[in-house]
Write a protein that holds these residues in place. Sequence first.
Motif, PDB file in Angstrom:
ATOM      1  N   LYS A  15       0.772  -1.193  -0.125  1.00  0.00           N
ATOM      2  CA  LYS A  15      -0.169   0.054   0.102  1.00  0.00           C
ATOM      3  C   LYS A  15       0.917   1.054   0.096  1.00  0.00           C
ATOM      4  O   LYS A  15       0.634   2.294  -0.810  1.00  0.00           O
ATOM      5  N   GLN A  18       2.511   1.656  -3.449  1.00  0.00           N
ATOM      6  CA  GLN A  18       1.526   2.149  -4.150  1.00  0.00           C
ATOM      7  C   GLN A  18       1.190   3.794  -4.099  1.00  0.00           C
ATOM      8  O   GLN A  18       1.269   4.522  -5.337  1.00  0.00           O
ATOM      9  N   SER A  19       1.070   4.354  -2.946  1.00  0.00           N
ATOM     10  CA  SER A  19       0.555   5.593  -2.703  1.00  0.00           C
ATOM     11  C   SER A  19       1.788   6.676  -3.075  1.00  0.00           C
ATOM     12  O   SER A  19       1.412   7.418  -3.694  1.00  0.00           O
TER      13      SER A  19
END
Length: 379
Positions: A15, A18-19
């Motif tokens: 996550k 990805q961010s």
Amino acid sequence: MLFKEVIGQEEVKDKLRQSVNDGRISHAQLFLGTEGSGNLAMALAYIQFIYCENKQEDDSCGSCASCRKIEHLTHPDLHFSFPFIKSGDNDSADNYIASYREAILENPYINLLAWYEHLGHQDKQGIIPVNESNQIIKKLSLKSFEGGYKTYLIWMPERLHGSAANKLLKTMEEPPDKTIIILVANDSEQLLPTILSRTQLVKLSRLKDEDVSFGLIKEFETERHLAANLASMTEGNYFLARSLALSAGENNSNFLHFRDWMRYCFKKDIKGVSSWVDDISKIGRAHQKDFLKYAIHLIRQCAMNNYGAEDLVTIKGDERVFMQKFAPFVNHLNLQDYITLFNDARNHIDRNANAKILFTDLSYQVLILLKEANDSIKK
Ligand SMILES: [Zn+2]
């Protein structure tokens, strides 16, 4: 710190990567996870990934100038705040930054108590005082040194003084441009609800046993079976598992010292004894005392073994094999002599005896006890 150096938590890593790749970097984030979950390690890996000038698909490059500065915790746009034992109203975390760097570079899974111990204040509670908020606000209002993000990592915000927390709120609500504030906390219930509501949550669960076990094997080459035991005992707390693995390693080094020592003394190998004395003289007084305590423990285990109280023998593996071979040299005549010798030596170490003289002398006494025991076995 690279993502691959952070133990487990693969979903969180995904996550976070990805961010960053999507350019969604929240200006106030809370990395929340219980002790030993690796939230500080994860925050450091995340920050490095943001700053890395040559990002790989799933990790920082580890070699660009930014990576190197973040890895040494010396990047001019990365600031730290953490609890410390305040010595005056103007005291700030900056006065302890060298110690803090040293402590978290050595163990990014460190807990508060270990940090206070590192500061030499194991009996005191630290705080992030009001003055610290002023520092944070001031530093974040300045231009960044390298033109990119300015990041403030606030470790253990549970220890923020009430007024300090309130002062920070406004900055968290309307942060200066290109600013990231990362809180790294263990317990959300000890944080003000107003702080919680202003941060984006990055939640780390407790580590899986297999991840803890894998971490120990990788970091300390801990034996597989022991690593699995430590992992299940410590319930996903890598800080605790790590300290236990370190002390198990210590026990093992005590055992190896003891075994070699007895072998040299038994063979009356004077050269061997003398090089052993050189080694043991170098390990420091605390370790020498610990070694002698271990020696007493092993001698007592031999006696239990000899008296048929085998269920009281707690040692296992190589230690037990050695103990069973060595046990015949411990008997009712010399048991107390060994214990008195080792105890006296511990007392002499307390009184700053010269280690080389002390262990040389001790070796001759042990050599005599072993010879007498051997003569009586032969009779
Ligand atoms: Zn890089």
